[in-house]
Design a protein around this motif. Structure first.
Motif, mmCIF file in Angstrom:
data_model
loop_
_atom_site.group_PDB
_atom_site.id
_atom_site.type_symbol
_atom_site.label_atom_id
_atom_site.label_comp_id
_atom_site.label_asym_id
_atom_site.label_seq_id
_atom_site.Cartn_x
_atom_site.Cartn_y
_atom_site.Cartn_z
ATOM 1 N N GLN A 30 -75.523 32.648 -7.309
ATOM 2 C CA GLN A 30 -74.671 32.826 -6.301
ATOM 3 C C GLN A 30 -73.671 34.041 -6.123
ATOM 4 O OE1 GLN A 30 -74.805 30.306 -8.814
ATOM 5 N NE2 GLN A 30 -75.843 28.723 -8.005
ATOM 6 N N GLU A 31 -73.784 34.773 -7.153
ATOM 7 C CA GLU A 31 -72.803 35.938 -7.203
ATOM 8 C C GLU A 31 -73.432 37.138 -7.159
ATOM 9 O OE1 GLU A 31 -69.279 37.410 -10.506
ATOM 10 O OE2 GLU A 31 -70.751 35.687 -11.058
ATOM 11 N N TYR A 32 -74.561 37.537 -7.546
ATOM 12 C CA TYR A 32 -74.996 39.170 -7.431
ATOM 13 C C TYR A 32 -76.206 39.400 -6.771
ATOM 14 C CZ TYR A 32 -71.900 38.937 -11.621
ATOM 15 O OH TYR A 32 -70.892 39.033 -12.611
ATOM 16 N N ARG A 33 -76.188 38.820 -5.756
ATOM 17 C CA ARG A 33 -77.097 38.653 -4.576
ATOM 18 C C ARG A 33 -78.772 39.077 -5.146
ATOM 19 N NH1 ARG A 33 -72.348 38.553 -2.864
ATOM 20 N NH2 ARG A 33 -72.835 36.399 -3.498
ATOM 21 N N ALA A 34 -79.166 38.078 -6.211
ATOM 22 C CA ALA A 34 -80.388 38.390 -6.424
ATOM 23 C C ALA A 34 -81.343 38.149 -5.304
ATOM 24 C CB ALA A 34 -80.662 37.189 -7.605
ATOM 25 N N GLU A 35 -81.081 37.292 -4.305
ATOM 26 C CA GLU A 35 -81.939 37.154 -3.118
ATOM 27 C C GLU A 35 -82.267 38.340 -2.447
ATOM 28 O OE1 GLU A 35 -77.551 36.660 -1.733
ATOM 29 O OE2 GLU A 35 -78.882 36.108 -3.550
ATOM 30 N N GLN A 36 -81.331 39.322 -2.476
ATOM 31 C CA GLN A 36 -81.769 40.815 -2.293
ATOM 32 C C GLN A 36 -82.525 41.695 -3.171
ATOM 33 O OE1 GLN A 36 -77.603 41.646 -0.514
ATOM 34 N NE2 GLN A 36 -78.952 42.535 1.001
ATOM 35 N N THR B 225 -74.924 30.351 -1.204
ATOM 36 C CA THR B 225 -73.212 29.781 -1.335
ATOM 37 C C THR B 225 -73.254 28.323 -1.755
ATOM 38 O OG1 THR B 225 -73.554 28.879 1.027
ATOM 39 C CG2 THR B 225 -73.190 31.291 0.972
ATOM 40 N N LEU B 226 -74.387 28.054 -2.301
ATOM 41 C CA LEU B 226 -74.094 26.375 -2.676
ATOM 42 C C LEU B 226 -73.244 26.704 -4.032
ATOM 43 C CD1 LEU B 226 -78.008 25.363 -2.735
ATOM 44 C CD2 LEU B 226 -75.981 24.466 -1.137
ATOM 45 N N PRO B 227 -72.470 25.365 -4.091
ATOM 46 C CA PRO B 227 -71.635 25.353 -5.318
ATOM 47 C C PRO B 227 -72.270 25.269 -6.583
ATOM 48 C CG PRO B 227 -71.139 23.748 -3.649
ATOM 49 C CD PRO B 227 -72.298 24.346 -3.301
ATOM 50 N N SER B 228 -71.755 25.821 -7.763
ATOM 51 C CA SER B 228 -72.565 25.839 -8.926
ATOM 52 C C SER B 228 -71.405 25.641 -9.953
ATOM 53 C CB SER B 228 -73.158 27.150 -9.137
ATOM 54 O OG SER B 228 -74.000 27.134 -10.475
ATOM 55 N N PRO B 229 -71.746 24.400 -10.779
ATOM 56 C CA PRO B 229 -72.424 23.433 -10.514
ATOM 57 C C PRO B 229 -72.059 22.483 -9.324
ATOM 58 C CG PRO B 229 -70.982 22.768 -12.288
ATOM 59 C CD PRO B 229 -70.740 24.278 -11.921
ATOM 60 N N THR C 189 -79.988 47.319 1.695
ATOM 61 C CA THR C 189 -78.602 47.416 1.890
ATOM 62 C C THR C 189 -77.972 46.305 1.102
ATOM 63 O OG1 THR C 189 -79.124 48.689 4.047
ATOM 64 C CG2 THR C 189 -76.652 47.859 3.370
ATOM 65 N N PRO C 190 -77.835 46.172 -0.180
ATOM 66 C CA PRO C 190 -77.367 45.276 -0.722
ATOM 67 C C PRO C 190 -75.835 44.830 -0.459
ATOM 68 C CG PRO C 190 -77.370 46.874 -2.190
ATOM 69 C CD PRO C 190 -78.044 47.408 -0.787
ATOM 70 N N LEU C 191 -75.431 43.432 -0.305
ATOM 71 C CA LEU C 191 -73.923 43.081 -0.001
ATOM 72 C C LEU C 191 -73.162 43.134 -1.229
ATOM 73 C CD1 LEU C 191 -75.099 40.128 2.231
ATOM 74 C CD2 LEU C 191 -74.455 42.453 3.008
ATOM 75 N N GLN C 192 -71.845 43.056 -1.075
ATOM 76 C CA GLN C 192 -70.991 43.042 -2.130
ATOM 77 C C GLN C 192 -71.298 41.815 -3.166
ATOM 78 O OE1 GLN C 192 -68.593 45.518 -2.844
ATOM 79 N NE2 GLN C 192 -68.428 44.464 -4.589
ATOM 80 N N ASP C 193 -71.070 42.100 -4.372
ATOM 81 C CA ASP C 193 -70.910 40.939 -5.300
ATOM 82 C C ASP C 193 -69.896 40.100 -5.012
ATOM 83 O OD1 ASP C 193 -73.083 42.727 -6.496
ATOM 84 O OD2 ASP C 193 -72.047 43.189 -8.190
ATOM 85 N N GLY C 194 -70.106 39.003 -5.501
ATOM 86 C CA GLY C 194 -68.857 37.978 -5.637
ATOM 87 C C GLY C 194 -68.820 36.685 -4.810
ATOM 88 N N PHE C 195 -67.803 35.874 -4.660
ATOM 89 C CA PHE C 195 -67.899 34.669 -3.942
ATOM 90 C C PHE C 195 -67.406 34.667 -2.714
ATOM 91 C CE2 PHE C 195 -68.088 34.238 -8.588
ATOM 92 C CZ PHE C 195 -69.220 33.529 -8.790
ATOM 93 N N VAL D 80 -72.450 36.906 3.552
ATOM 94 C CA VAL D 80 -73.481 36.050 2.668
ATOM 95 C C VAL D 80 -73.483 34.558 3.363
ATOM 96 C CG1 VAL D 80 -74.262 35.104 0.384
ATOM 97 C CG2 VAL D 80 -72.940 37.301 0.581
ATOM 98 N N ARG D 81 -74.624 34.190 3.749
ATOM 99 C CA ARG D 81 -74.846 32.894 4.365
ATOM 100 C C ARG D 81 -76.348 32.511 4.510
ATOM 101 N NH1 ARG D 81 -73.983 36.516 8.611
ATOM 102 N NH2 ARG D 81 -75.633 37.137 9.918
ATOM 103 N N PRO D 82 -76.603 31.097 4.625
ATOM 104 C CA PRO D 82 -77.858 30.697 4.472
ATOM 105 C C PRO D 82 -78.845 31.278 5.475
ATOM 106 C CG PRO D 82 -76.287 28.916 4.257
ATOM 107 C CD PRO D 82 -75.711 30.295 4.568
ATOM 108 N N ARG D 83 -80.107 31.649 4.979
ATOM 109 C CA ARG D 83 -81.089 32.356 5.913
ATOM 110 C C ARG D 83 -82.524 32.029 5.632
ATOM 111 N NH1 ARG D 83 -77.227 37.151 5.030
ATOM 112 N NH2 ARG D 83 -76.639 37.980 6.899
#
Length: 348
Positions: A60-66, A98-102, A326-332, A339-342
């Motif tokens: 949820q933090e480091y944009r692994a999805e990109q 964006t899902l909470p963890s845990p 074009t990676p988005l910024q790290d963080g929450f 960052v949003r559900p896609r």
């Protein structure tokens, strides 16, 4: 009548997708069908031809999805590997970092469709953070850990995997991430969100094949503290140290008040079947980090090494980015950073 959980429904849909695609199209060179629940990249010619790499993007933090789809495209196009990217998803079937963890809700589980495909994987590249998986999904991971196949763990893979669930065990004893990976997250050594990391090759490891052609490693993620007193276990071989810098600026000077600590090392893990898995853990790996050629090269080289292809690692092999990245910024700060559900296909 018991109502199936969303995770169970998604697993059923994935199984149906495989069956229908197989009937319609026959066998494919890639071991998996197309799906709206994972990304599939067909490999071609190259040292990786015919080999299947599964990549897990579930943090949820480091944009692994990109980052991991970019890595998969590169591995497929430049090196010939078939690649499949699995994602952390929400109950609507969208990739959702964006899902909470845990989770705050007792009993709620993380949804990662496709983990059963680790059975057909030749290698596993893994970046997750505090997952709470169903026991059946954990079973696929644990089976892989016993398989003797390579494990490439990036950044937050060392944070937690089997939270509030049955642990991975060997000989009746719980196996910690510390033991499996050779280190775990013990805190931020560099300044979190304030100090970048510059890679420093361990002198004794200069000839290690994973470092072949690696000239520069730099990224905006900070140095993790993963070992007691900065000393790796005896069964690990450190190959790269991380020097905290004075800021996130590319031209920043080293922060000499903080020593360089190990950020990349190798080891072997022998699971319950007595098979030895090559393990590479690299505590860098954000989407921003992967803009750096050295970060990409060391990760690609580690895959070759893990698969027994070290002799085919070329110092000038192509690790250029394929397509737009074009990676988005790290963080929450999800709304601020966009960052949003896609849907899965967004990351193709």
């Amino acid at each position: 009548m018991k109502i199936p959980t969303p995770a169970a429904v998604l697993r059923l849909l994935a199984s149906c997708s495989i069956a229908l695609t197989s009937l319609a199209n026959g066998a494919s060179s890639h071991p998996l069908p197309d799906s709206d629940q994972w990304l599939k990249f067909e490999g071609g010619e190259g040292p990786g031809a015919g080999k299947h790499v599964v990549l897990l993007a579930a943090e949820q933090e480091y944009r692994a999805e990109q980052a991991l789809p970019m890595l998969a495209r590169m591995l497929a196009k430049h090196h010939g590997f078939h690649c499949t990217v699995l994602f952390l998803m929400n109950e609507e079937g969208l990739v959702d970092p964006t899902l909470p963890s845990p989770f705050k809700e007792e009993g709620r589980k993380s949804i990662v469709p496709g983990l059963e495909h680790l059975e057909k994987a030749d290698a596993f590249i893994w970046m997750s953070r505090f997952l709470q998986l169903e026991d059946s999904d954990l079973g696929h991971l644990y089976s892989y850990f016993d398989s003797g196949r390579p494990i490439i763990a990036l950044r937050t893979a060392n944070h937690g995997l089997w939270r509030d669930a049955k642990p991975y065990q060997k000989d009746g004893e719980d196996v910690s991430l510390d033991r499996l990976l050779g280190g775990k997250f013990r805190g931020h050594h560099g300044g979190w969100k304030r100090e970048a990391t510059s890679g420093v090759i361990v002198p004794e490891a200069r000839e290690h094949p994973i470092l072949r052609g690696v000239q520069d490693v730099w990224g905006t993620t900070d140095v993790y503290r993963c070992h007691v007193d900065g000393k790796v276990p005896e069964d690990c071989t450190p190959i790269l140290l991380g020097q905290p810098m004075q800021s996130l600026d590319r031209e920043a000077l080293p922060n000499l008040e903080r020593e360089a600590l190990p950020i990349a090392w190798t080891k072997s893990w022998v699971g319950n079947k007595g098979l030895s898995s090559p393990v590479f853990h690299f505590t860098m790996g954000s989407a921003k980090d992967f803009e750096n050629e050295g970060v990409r090269r060391i990760t690609v080289n580690a895959l070759y090494w893990g698969l027994g292809l070290a002799e085919q690692i070329q110092p000038d092999s192509d690790v250029s980015i394929v397509g737009d990245y074009t990676p988005l910024q790290d963080g929450f700060k999800y709304e601020e950073f966009g960052v949003r559900p896609r849907p899965v296909d967004y990351y193709r």
